[in-house]
Design a protein around this motif. Structure first.
Motif, PDB file in Angstrom:
ATOM      1  N   SER A   2       0.850  -1.187   0.000  1.00  0.00           N
ATOM      2  CA  SER A   2       0.000   0.000   0.000  1.00  0.00           C
ATOM      3  C   SER A   2       0.880   1.229   0.000  1.00  0.00           C
ATOM      4  CB  SER A   2      -0.921   0.021   1.225  1.00  0.00           C
ATOM      5  OG  SER A   2      -1.751  -1.110   1.226  1.00  0.00           O
ATOM      6  N   VAL A   3       0.428   2.262  -0.674  1.00  0.00           N
ATOM      7  CA  VAL A   3       1.177   3.512  -0.750  1.00  0.00           C
ATOM      8  C   VAL A   3       0.205   4.667  -0.777  1.00  0.00           C
ATOM      9  CG1 VAL A   3       1.286   3.452  -3.251  1.00  0.00           C
ATOM     10  CG2 VAL A   3       2.961   4.783  -2.026  1.00  0.00           C
ATOM     11  N   LYS A   4       0.588   5.768  -0.168  1.00  0.00           N
ATOM     12  CA  LYS A   4      -0.306   6.925  -0.105  1.00  0.00           C
ATOM     13  C   LYS A   4      -0.136   7.797  -1.343  1.00  0.00           C
ATOM     14  CE  LYS A   4      -1.228  11.246   2.085  1.00  0.00           C
ATOM     15  NZ  LYS A   4      -1.308  11.837   0.760  1.00  0.00           N
ATOM     16  N   PRO A   5      -1.210   8.057  -2.118  1.00  0.00           N
ATOM     17  CA  PRO A   5      -1.099   8.895  -3.286  1.00  0.00           C
ATOM     18  C   PRO A   5      -1.407  10.348  -2.964  1.00  0.00           C
ATOM     19  CG  PRO A   5      -3.239   7.903  -3.275  1.00  0.00           C
ATOM     20  CD  PRO A   5      -2.545   7.457  -2.010  1.00  0.00           C
ATOM     21  N   SER A   6      -1.173  11.206  -3.949  1.00  0.00           N
ATOM     22  CA  SER A   6      -1.551  12.618  -3.842  1.00  0.00           C
ATOM     23  C   SER A   6      -2.811  12.841  -4.640  1.00  0.00           C
ATOM     24  CB  SER A   6      -0.426  13.505  -4.383  1.00  0.00           C
ATOM     25  OG  SER A   6      -0.858  14.832  -4.473  1.00  0.00           O
ATOM     26  N   LEU A   7      -3.814  13.428  -4.043  1.00  0.00           N
ATOM     27  CA  LEU A   7      -5.081  13.678  -4.714  1.00  0.00           C
ATOM     28  C   LEU A   7      -5.437  15.143  -4.541  1.00  0.00           C
ATOM     29  CD1 LEU A   7      -6.991  10.508  -3.530  1.00  0.00           C
ATOM     30  CD2 LEU A   7      -5.929  10.880  -5.738  1.00  0.00           C
ATOM     31  N   GLY A   8      -4.846  15.991  -5.360  1.00  0.00           N
ATOM     32  CA  GLY A   8      -5.132  17.414  -5.286  1.00  0.00           C
ATOM     33  C   GLY A   8      -4.146  18.141  -4.405  1.00  0.00           C
ATOM     34  N   PRO A   9      -4.380  19.446  -4.177  1.00  0.00           N
ATOM     35  CA  PRO A   9      -3.454  20.240  -3.379  1.00  0.00           C
ATOM     36  C   PRO A   9      -3.341  19.706  -1.962  1.00  0.00           C
ATOM     37  CG  PRO A   9      -5.034  21.621  -4.518  1.00  0.00           C
ATOM     38  CD  PRO A   9      -5.509  20.217  -4.660  1.00  0.00           C
ATOM     39  N   GLY A  10      -2.156  19.811  -1.398  1.00  0.00           N
ATOM     40  CA  GLY A  10      -1.977  19.357  -0.037  1.00  0.00           C
ATOM     41  C   GLY A  10      -0.696  18.573   0.119  1.00  0.00           C
ATOM     42  N   PRO A  11      -0.478  18.018   1.284  1.00  0.00           N
ATOM     43  CA  PRO A  11       0.782  17.336   1.548  1.00  0.00           C
ATOM     44  C   PRO A  11       0.884  16.025   0.812  1.00  0.00           C
ATOM     45  CG  PRO A  11      -0.710  17.036   3.375  1.00  0.00           C
ATOM     46  CD  PRO A  11      -1.389  17.978   2.431  1.00  0.00           C
ATOM     47  N   LEU A  12       2.100  15.618   0.604  1.00  0.00           N
ATOM     48  CA  LEU A  12       2.363  14.343  -0.046  1.00  0.00           C
ATOM     49  C   LEU A  12       3.521  13.681   0.670  1.00  0.00           C
ATOM     50  CD1 LEU A  12       1.491  12.611  -2.438  1.00  0.00           C
ATOM     51  CD2 LEU A  12       3.309  13.630  -3.749  1.00  0.00           C
ATOM     52  N   THR A  13       3.282  12.518   1.255  1.00  0.00           N
ATOM     53  CA  THR A  13       4.350  11.839   1.978  1.00  0.00           C
ATOM     54  C   THR A  13       5.335  11.224   1.019  1.00  0.00           C
ATOM     55  OG1 THR A  13       3.108   9.790   2.026  1.00  0.00           O
ATOM     56  CG2 THR A  13       2.763  11.310   3.852  1.00  0.00           C
ATOM     57  N   GLY A  14       6.471  10.794   1.538  1.00  0.00           N
ATOM     58  CA  GLY A  14       7.498  10.184   0.711  1.00  0.00           C
ATOM     59  C   GLY A  14       7.069   8.828   0.216  1.00  0.00           C
ATOM     60  N   PRO A  15       7.897   8.191  -0.612  1.00  0.00           N
ATOM     61  CA  PRO A  15       7.549   6.891  -1.189  1.00  0.00           C
ATOM     62  C   PRO A  15       7.596   5.791  -0.147  1.00  0.00           C
ATOM     63  CG  PRO A  15       9.764   7.510  -1.821  1.00  0.00           C
ATOM     64  CD  PRO A  15       9.200   8.675  -1.092  1.00  0.00           C
ATOM     65  N   ILE A  97     -16.568  32.595 -12.788  1.00  0.00           N
ATOM     66  CA  ILE A  97     -16.976  32.362 -11.393  1.00  0.00           C
ATOM     67  C   ILE A  97     -16.289  31.121 -10.836  1.00  0.00           C
ATOM     68  CG2 ILE A  97     -18.933  31.801  -9.908  1.00  0.00           C
ATOM     69  CD1 ILE A  97     -20.683  33.489 -11.760  1.00  0.00           C
ATOM     70  N   ALA A  98     -16.227  30.060 -11.638  1.00  0.00           N
ATOM     71  CA  ALA A  98     -15.547  28.837 -11.191  1.00  0.00           C
ATOM     72  C   ALA A  98     -14.047  29.081 -10.996  1.00  0.00           C
ATOM     73  CB  ALA A  98     -15.777  27.719 -12.211  1.00  0.00           C
ATOM     74  N   ASP A  99     -13.421  29.799 -11.920  1.00  0.00           N
ATOM     75  CA  ASP A  99     -12.000  30.115 -11.775  1.00  0.00           C
ATOM     76  C   ASP A  99     -11.750  30.972 -10.538  1.00  0.00           C
ATOM     77  OD1 ASP A  99     -11.266  28.691 -14.016  1.00  0.00           O
ATOM     78  OD2 ASP A  99     -11.373  30.416 -15.355  1.00  0.00           O
ATOM     79  N   LEU A 100     -12.664  31.887 -10.248  1.00  0.00           N
ATOM     80  CA  LEU A 100     -12.533  32.702  -9.045  1.00  0.00           C
ATOM     81  C   LEU A 100     -12.615  31.837  -7.793  1.00  0.00           C
ATOM     82  CD1 LEU A 100     -12.314  35.521  -7.760  1.00  0.00           C
ATOM     83  CD2 LEU A 100     -14.819  35.650  -7.832  1.00  0.00           C
ATOM     84  N   GLY A 101     -13.470  30.809  -7.809  1.00  0.00           N
ATOM     85  CA  GLY A 101     -13.546  29.893  -6.674  1.00  0.00           C
ATOM     86  C   GLY A 101     -12.227  29.172  -6.430  1.00  0.00           C
ATOM     87  N   VAL A 102     -11.568  28.741  -7.521  1.00  0.00           N
ATOM     88  CA  VAL A 102     -10.258  28.104  -7.369  1.00  0.00           C
ATOM     89  C   VAL A 102      -9.242  29.097  -6.826  1.00  0.00           C
ATOM     90  CG1 VAL A 102      -8.374  26.979  -8.610  1.00  0.00           C
ATOM     91  CG2 VAL A 102     -10.739  26.436  -9.203  1.00  0.00           C
ATOM     92  N   ILE A 103      -9.282  30.321  -7.325  1.00  0.00           N
ATOM     93  CA  ILE A 103      -8.336  31.353  -6.874  1.00  0.00           C
ATOM     94  C   ILE A 103      -8.525  31.637  -5.381  1.00  0.00           C
ATOM     95  CG2 ILE A 103      -7.779  33.805  -7.082  1.00  0.00           C
ATOM     96  CD1 ILE A 103      -6.612  32.154  -9.310  1.00  0.00           C
ATOM     97  N   LEU A 104      -9.757  31.657  -4.913  1.00  0.00           N
ATOM     98  CA  LEU A 104     -10.006  31.961  -3.500  1.00  0.00           C
ATOM     99  C   LEU A 104      -9.502  30.869  -2.566  1.00  0.00           C
ATOM    100  CD1 LEU A 104     -13.603  33.494  -3.694  1.00  0.00           C
ATOM    101  CD2 LEU A 104     -11.428  34.689  -3.406  1.00  0.00           C
ATOM    102  N   SER A 105      -9.258  29.680  -3.091  1.00  0.00           N
ATOM    103  CA  SER A 105      -8.699  28.611  -2.249  1.00  0.00           C
ATOM    104  C   SER A 105      -7.180  28.672  -2.161  1.00  0.00           C
ATOM    105  CB  SER A 105      -9.127  27.243  -2.781  1.00  0.00           C
ATOM    106  OG  SER A 105      -8.522  26.977  -4.033  1.00  0.00           O
ATOM    107  N   LEU A 106      -6.542  29.479  -2.982  1.00  0.00           N
ATOM    108  CA  LEU A 106      -5.078  29.524  -3.004  1.00  0.00           C
ATOM    109  C   LEU A 106      -4.451  29.986  -1.691  1.00  0.00           C
ATOM    110  CD1 LEU A 106      -4.249  30.849  -6.597  1.00  0.00           C
ATOM    111  CD2 LEU A 106      -4.317  28.507  -5.759  1.00  0.00           C
ATOM    112  N   PRO A 107      -5.003  30.979  -0.977  1.00  0.00           N
ATOM    113  CA  PRO A 107      -4.371  31.357   0.296  1.00  0.00           C
ATOM    114  C   PRO A 107      -4.256  30.200   1.286  1.00  0.00           C
ATOM    115  CG  PRO A 107      -5.910  33.051  -0.383  1.00  0.00           C
ATOM    116  CD  PRO A 107      -6.097  31.901  -1.321  1.00  0.00           C
ATOM    117  N   VAL A 108      -5.209  29.269   1.264  1.00  0.00           N
ATOM    118  CA  VAL A 108      -5.130  28.125   2.171  1.00  0.00           C
ATOM    119  C   VAL A 108      -3.943  27.244   1.811  1.00  0.00           C
ATOM    120  CG1 VAL A 108      -6.339  26.095   3.031  1.00  0.00           C
ATOM    121  CG2 VAL A 108      -7.617  28.188   2.537  1.00  0.00           C
ATOM    122  N   TRP A 109      -3.794  26.926   0.505  1.00  0.00           N
ATOM    123  CA  TRP A 109      -2.659  26.093   0.093  1.00  0.00           C
ATOM    124  C   TRP A 109      -1.340  26.835   0.335  1.00  0.00           C
ATOM    125  CZ3 TRP A 109      -5.839  22.591   0.315  1.00  0.00           C
ATOM    126  CH2 TRP A 109      -6.990  22.504  -0.446  1.00  0.00           C
TER     127      TRP A 109
END
Length: 411
Positions: A2-15, A97-109
């Protein structure tokens, strides 16, 4: 394995590679993290995490500032025009409007990267932020595909049904896109939760026994719905639109072909690396076995690729709005209202000159309509009537005499 994948913005552990029978001895997430930290491969590549965090912070900040300004201007200009009947304006507005929603999430990442992926905002915000990001991401891609299809259908279709019901169809399609985009992220978001107590991290945490299956299913659905389905539609219908305009003998045909290449190139640059890394990380350790050095590089650069995938929110307003002389004219008209009177007159003259230029139908098709369209739906641009300065007529003479008598009779 088993291995942990990356699914979108956020942390990603090593292999991390973990034997399946180890799960029988794990009772909570603390023990799992301990296992991850003590089962790392001996293969090690010297990579500077601090430099990566600085680069990601700068990229997120730049995209947030530029994308916020661009999409707010696009929404404002197109919203002011919402009272008028636009052809493809509805898709452009919803995509912004959808692109603005993605942009508004950037400060969190951006903050998450700065804090070395420590999540300080609670379990609810962990799920909601990821849900908000993915829902708007899918919406932006789907609206782009709808825009490509609708543009060609509007040009080439002679169906009476489409001519009289196209605006109702667009509204229904936009509603379906928002609902569909709101449902797609749910299987992934329900498995997002905080892991760890001292430095909590927001991670994808499916059940241990079915983690690999869940991770691969989510990754495949993301690739199919977010790329394999919309990308052929965007390519095919943009090419068909360019060929149709070329057959009509439009003098600006070369410009349409260049724009089509730009549309396709931006979509490929933003999303192909993202989906390749997503699938490789999901398959690694369960279905394929990569060299440990390649896995290290894969996990290290995955966050950078995630960041670059969001560039579409900055590129879309430029490609589909700011390249349009019609949009620039309407933007200048909007700005004129906030200028002093002398500057407003000069701006109005410049805006009038800009708006008289027919805008390419490849971008928003606002400047002209297809020749097959019903006469009642056409909005031709008629030249303003003008008379020479020394022109006179009997009616003008009568009005002049009456005016003279009135002034002479007044005290």
């Amino acid at each position: 394995m088993s291995v942990k994948p990356s699914l979108g913005p956020g942390p990603l552990t090593g292999p991390t590679v973990v034997p399946d029978n180890y799960f029988r001895e794990i009772h909570n997430w603390t023990e799992l993290l301990y296992l991850f930290n003590h089962t790392m491969s001996q293969c090690y590549v010297e990579l500077n995490e601090d430099t990566k965090r600085v680069v990601l912070f700068v990229l997120y900040l730049a995209m947030f500032v530029v994308g916020l300004v661009e999409n707010l201007l696009v929404i404002y200009v197109n919203w002011r025009r919402s009272g008028r009947v636009g052809l493809l304006n509805l898709y452009v507005l919803n995509m912004a409007i959808a692109d603005l929603g993605v942009i508004l999430s950037l400060p969190v990442w951006m903050l998450e990267v700065t804090l070395h992926y420590t999540w300080l905002w609670g379990n609810f915000s962990c799920r909601f932020t990821h849900y908000f990001y993915f829902a708007n991401m899918y919406s932006s891609i789907f609206f782009l595909a709808c825009l490509s299809v609708d543009r060609y259908v509007t040009l080439a279709s002679t169906s009476p049904f489409w001519q009289h019901n196209q605006h109702r169809v667009r509204r229904a399609v936009c509603a379906v896109v928002w609902v569909f985009s709101a449902i797609i992220p749910l299987p992934e978001v329900v498995h997002m939760q905080l892991v760890g107590e001292i430095e909590p991290m927001c991670l994808f945490t499916a059940p241990f026994e079915t983690f690999s299956t869940w991770a691969l299913t989510v990754a495949l659905s993301t690739t199919v719905l977010g790329f394999l389905l919309p990308f052929p539609l965007i390519v095919v219908f943009n090419v068909l639109t360019a060929r149709w305009l070329q057959k009509q003998g439009r003098p600006e045909g070369w410009r349409h072909r260049r724009l089509v290449c730009a549309y396709i190139a931006v979509f490929v640059i933003c999303w192909v690396p993202y989906h390749i890394i997503l699938l490789l990380v999901s398959l690694q350790g369960t279905h394929i076995s990569l060299h440990c050095y390649l896995v290290q590089l894969l996990y290290f650069f995955s966050d950078v690729i995630d960041c670059f995938s969001m560039l579409h929110c900055v590129a879309n307003p430029i490609l589909y709005n700011f390249l349009s002389p019609s949009f620039r004219g309407r933007l200048l008209n909007a700005v004129v209202h906030y200028l002093p009177k002398d500057q407003a007159r000069a701006g109005a003259r410049a805006s009038s000159s800009s708006s008289s230029t027919q805008h390419s139908i490849i971008i928003t098709k606002e400047g002209s309509l297809p020749l097959q369209q019903a006469p009642s739906q056409r909005e031709p641009e008629l030249p303003a009537p003008s008379l020479p300065q020394n022109t006179s007529s009997p009616l003008c003479n009568v009005i002049s005499q009456l005016s003279t008598r009135k002034h002479s009779a007044s005290p």
